[in-house]
Design a protein around this motif. Structure first.
Motif, short mmCIF file in Angstrom:
data_model
loop_
_atom_site.label_atom_id
_atom_site.label_comp_id
_atom_site.label_asym_id
_atom_site.label_seq_id
_atom_site.Cartn_x
_atom_site.Cartn_y
_atom_site.Cartn_z
N ARG A 43 0.78 -1.23 0.08
CA ARG A 43 0.22 -0.10 0.00
C ARG A 43 0.71 1.31 0.15
NH1 ARG A 43 -4.27 -0.84 3.13
NH2 ARG A 43 -4.76 1.42 3.44
N GLY A 44 2.05 1.20 0.23
CA GLY A 44 3.14 2.35 -0.05
C GLY A 44 3.29 3.07 1.42
N LEU A 45 2.28 3.11 2.18
CA LEU A 45 2.61 4.23 3.54
C LEU A 45 1.74 3.16 4.50
CD1 LEU A 45 2.01 7.79 2.54
CD2 LEU A 45 4.32 6.75 3.18
N TYR A 46 2.03 3.33 5.65
CA TYR A 46 1.58 2.12 6.77
C TYR A 46 1.48 3.33 8.12
CZ TYR A 46 2.73 -1.56 3.68
OH TYR A 46 2.53 -2.22 2.39
N ASP A 47 0.40 3.15 8.56
CA ASP A 47 -0.20 3.84 9.91
C ASP A 47 0.56 2.92 10.99
OD1 ASP A 47 -1.22 5.04 11.94
OD2 ASP A 47 -3.21 4.62 11.44
N LEU A 48 1.61 3.48 11.81
CA LEU A 48 2.24 2.60 12.88
C LEU A 48 1.17 2.80 14.10
CD1 LEU A 48 5.87 3.17 12.51
CD2 LEU A 48 4.39 1.49 11.42
N PRO A 99 7.52 1.51 -2.11
CA PRO A 99 6.89 2.41 -3.21
C PRO A 99 7.43 3.76 -2.93
CG PRO A 99 5.36 0.77 -2.97
CD PRO A 99 6.16 0.53 -1.72
N TRP A 100 6.95 4.38 -1.69
CA TRP A 100 7.06 5.64 -1.29
C TRP A 100 8.69 5.95 -1.09
CZ3 TRP A 100 9.56 8.97 2.16
CH2 TRP A 100 8.94 10.22 2.47
N LEU A 101 9.31 5.15 -0.78
CA LEU A 101 10.77 5.33 -0.93
C LEU A 101 11.41 5.41 -2.16
CD1 LEU A 101 11.86 2.92 2.06
CD2 LEU A 101 11.80 5.54 2.00
N ILE A 102 10.84 4.51 -3.19
CA ILE A 102 11.33 4.61 -4.64
C ILE A 102 10.83 5.89 -5.30
CG2 ILE A 102 10.97 3.40 -6.76
CD1 ILE A 102 10.83 0.89 -5.41
N ALA A 103 9.60 6.41 -5.08
CA ALA A 103 8.92 7.30 -5.62
C ALA A 103 9.69 8.72 -5.19
CB ALA A 103 7.54 7.45 -5.21
N GLU A 127 -3.45 5.90 -4.05
CA GLU A 127 -3.61 7.11 -3.27
C GLU A 127 -2.14 7.63 -2.74
OE1 GLU A 127 -5.93 10.13 -1.61
OE2 GLU A 127 -6.52 8.75 -3.08
N ALA A 128 -1.44 6.76 -2.22
CA ALA A 128 -0.27 7.14 -1.72
C ALA A 128 0.66 7.82 -2.79
CB ALA A 128 0.46 5.93 -0.97
N LEU A 129 0.60 7.34 -4.00
CA LEU A 129 1.63 7.63 -4.95
C LEU A 129 0.88 8.75 -6.05
CD1 LEU A 129 3.42 4.49 -5.88
CD2 LEU A 129 4.23 6.16 -4.31
N LYS A 130 -0.29 9.22 -5.91
CA LYS A 130 -0.91 9.88 -6.71
C LYS A 130 -0.12 11.61 -6.83
CE LYS A 130 -4.17 12.37 -3.53
NZ LYS A 130 -5.59 12.62 -2.99
N GLY A 131 -0.23 11.78 -8.30
CA GLY A 131 0.27 13.04 -8.56
C GLY A 131 1.67 13.10 -9.09
N ARG A 133 4.33 12.21 -11.61
CA ARG A 133 4.22 11.75 -13.14
C ARG A 133 4.78 10.67 -13.77
NH1 ARG A 133 4.76 17.52 -16.14
NH2 ARG A 133 4.11 16.29 -17.74
N ASN A 134 5.89 10.47 -13.07
CA ASN A 134 6.84 9.36 -13.73
C ASN A 134 6.55 7.99 -12.99
OD1 ASN A 134 7.80 10.49 -11.13
ND2 ASN A 134 10.01 9.98 -11.94
N VAL A 135 5.37 7.98 -12.14
CA VAL A 135 5.05 6.63 -11.51
C VAL A 135 3.61 6.28 -11.84
CG1 VAL A 135 4.28 6.06 -9.12
CG2 VAL A 135 6.17 7.60 -9.33
N ARG A 136 3.72 5.00 -12.01
CA ARG A 136 2.47 4.22 -12.45
C ARG A 136 1.94 3.05 -11.72
NH1 ARG A 136 3.11 1.42 -17.48
NH2 ARG A 136 5.52 1.26 -16.90
N THR A 137 0.92 2.53 -11.23
CA THR A 137 0.49 1.47 -10.50
C THR A 137 -0.14 0.51 -11.41
OG1 THR A 137 -1.60 2.49 -9.46
CG2 THR A 137 0.49 2.89 -8.47
N ARG A 138 -0.21 -0.55 -11.21
CA ARG A 138 -0.91 -1.69 -11.72
C ARG A 138 -1.57 -2.66 -10.95
NH1 ARG A 138 2.06 -3.85 -16.91
NH2 ARG A 138 1.97 -1.65 -17.37
N CYS A 139 -2.92 -3.11 -11.05
CA CYS A 139 -3.32 -4.27 -10.06
C CYS A 139 -3.26 -5.34 -11.00
CB CYS A 139 -4.85 -3.86 -10.03
SG CYS A 139 -5.57 -4.87 -8.61
N ALA A 140 -2.19 -6.05 -10.81
CA ALA A 140 -1.62 -7.24 -11.52
C ALA A 140 -0.73 -8.25 -10.78
CB ALA A 140 -0.99 -6.55 -12.84
N ASP A 141 -0.52 -9.22 -11.43
CA ASP A 141 0.53 -10.17 -10.88
C ASP A 141 1.73 -9.67 -11.39
OD1 ASP A 141 2.45 -12.19 -11.13
OD2 ASP A 141 0.80 -13.69 -10.56
N GLY A 142 2.47 -9.48 -10.09
CA GLY A 142 3.68 -8.51 -10.17
C GLY A 142 5.03 -9.32 -10.88
#
Length: 272
Positions: A43-48, A99-103, A127-131, A133-142
């Motif tokens: 999910r990119g970001l985690y609520d501790l 994802p957040w670290l890479i972005a 939601e975590a990576l929105k906005g 421009r050089n990032v895409r997400t895909r709901c798929a088998d990685g």
């Protein structure tokens, strides 16, 4: 699949993985543009402060202890800086996934494809990576997405980090690595695995060595002796085509984690 990383975010394994990832990105984001593919992004970001993290206590025993440590090696500086930035310099209430670290680390000329199979986690990832421009997400088998999306030339990094809930995850890691390297022999791979028993890990390494002739760098972080295969006794990172200079900081991060956070722990970093 029932795995939810929210229970484990910021644990000892994340510390090793993310410290290594940031050093890897620092070396690969020099010069020509870089393509990054993440096969199991989460999910990119985690609520501790959430119920999952509080219930497991793994973040408190991991990133909580690292942020408070006075003896942590410089290898952790990029990670602690990223966590501090995310939390506004205050306490640690949120933890950044890969994802957040890479972005945050890639340049405008670079690209990042984050794959996540579970729809609810993919929605949170978007939601975590929105906005960006050089990032895409895909709901798929990685695994499948990486084999298709890997560029046939140019610099590329593939992070393979499955939850290892499925019996075939070890085999699929090997198959994906072989397919990726067949398309782009110079691609850099970083594979994360749990360490439960040596037989399983040694079998994986043997299969990977049989599947590719590319050089391997292996980093094992054992937080306890590998005597109970029903427990996660540590974690391992396997790098394919690792860039020069990576071994030193990875070894420092592994050793501190094993000794400071483990019980009778030890670390091993070696060329396979």
């Amino acid at each position: 699949m029932n795995y939810r990383h929210a229970f484990h975010a910021g644990n000892f394994a994340d510390l090793v993985k993310h410290a290594a990832l940031l050093h890897l990105l620092a070396r690969l984001t020099e010069g020509a543009p870089l393509s990054v593919i993440d096969t199991h992004a989460g999910r990119g970001l985690y609520d501790l402060e959430g119920l999952e993290a509080k219930k497991s206590g793994e973040a408190e025993a991991g990133i909580g202890r690292l942020m408070a440590a006075s003896d942590a090696p410089a290898a952790f500086a990029p990670l602690t800086a990223a966590v501090g930035k995310l939390n506004g310099g205050g306490g640690v209430s949120r933890y950044p996934g890969s994802p957040w670290l890479i972005a945050e680390a890639i340049r405008p000329a670079d690209s990042y494809l984050a794959c996540e199979l579970r729809p609810e986690e993919h929605s949170a990832l978007g939601e975590a990576l929105k906005g960006r421009r050089n990032v895409r997400t895909r709901c798929a088998d990685g695994y499948e997405a990486a084999e298709i999306a890997i560029p046939q030339s140019g610099k590329a990094l593939v992070l393979i980090d499955p939850p290892f809930e499925r019996a075939d995850d070890y085999a699929r890691c090997v198959d994906a690595a072989a397919a990726i390297l067949a398309r782009n022999p110079d691609a850099v791979l970083m594979i994360w695995l749990p360490l439960k028993d040596l037989a399983t890990f040694d079998s994986f390494l043997g299969d990977l060595e049989d599947a590719t002739s590319a050089p391997l760098l292996v980093a094992e972080t054992r937080i306890r002796p590998l005597t109970d295969p029903m427990k996660m006794n540590g974690c391992a990172l396997v790098f394919v085509n690792a860039p020069a200079g990576l071994q030193g900081p990875v070894e420092d991060a592994c050793r501190w984690t094993a000794t400071a956070l483990g019980q009778g722990g030890e670390a091993r970093v070696y060329q396979a």
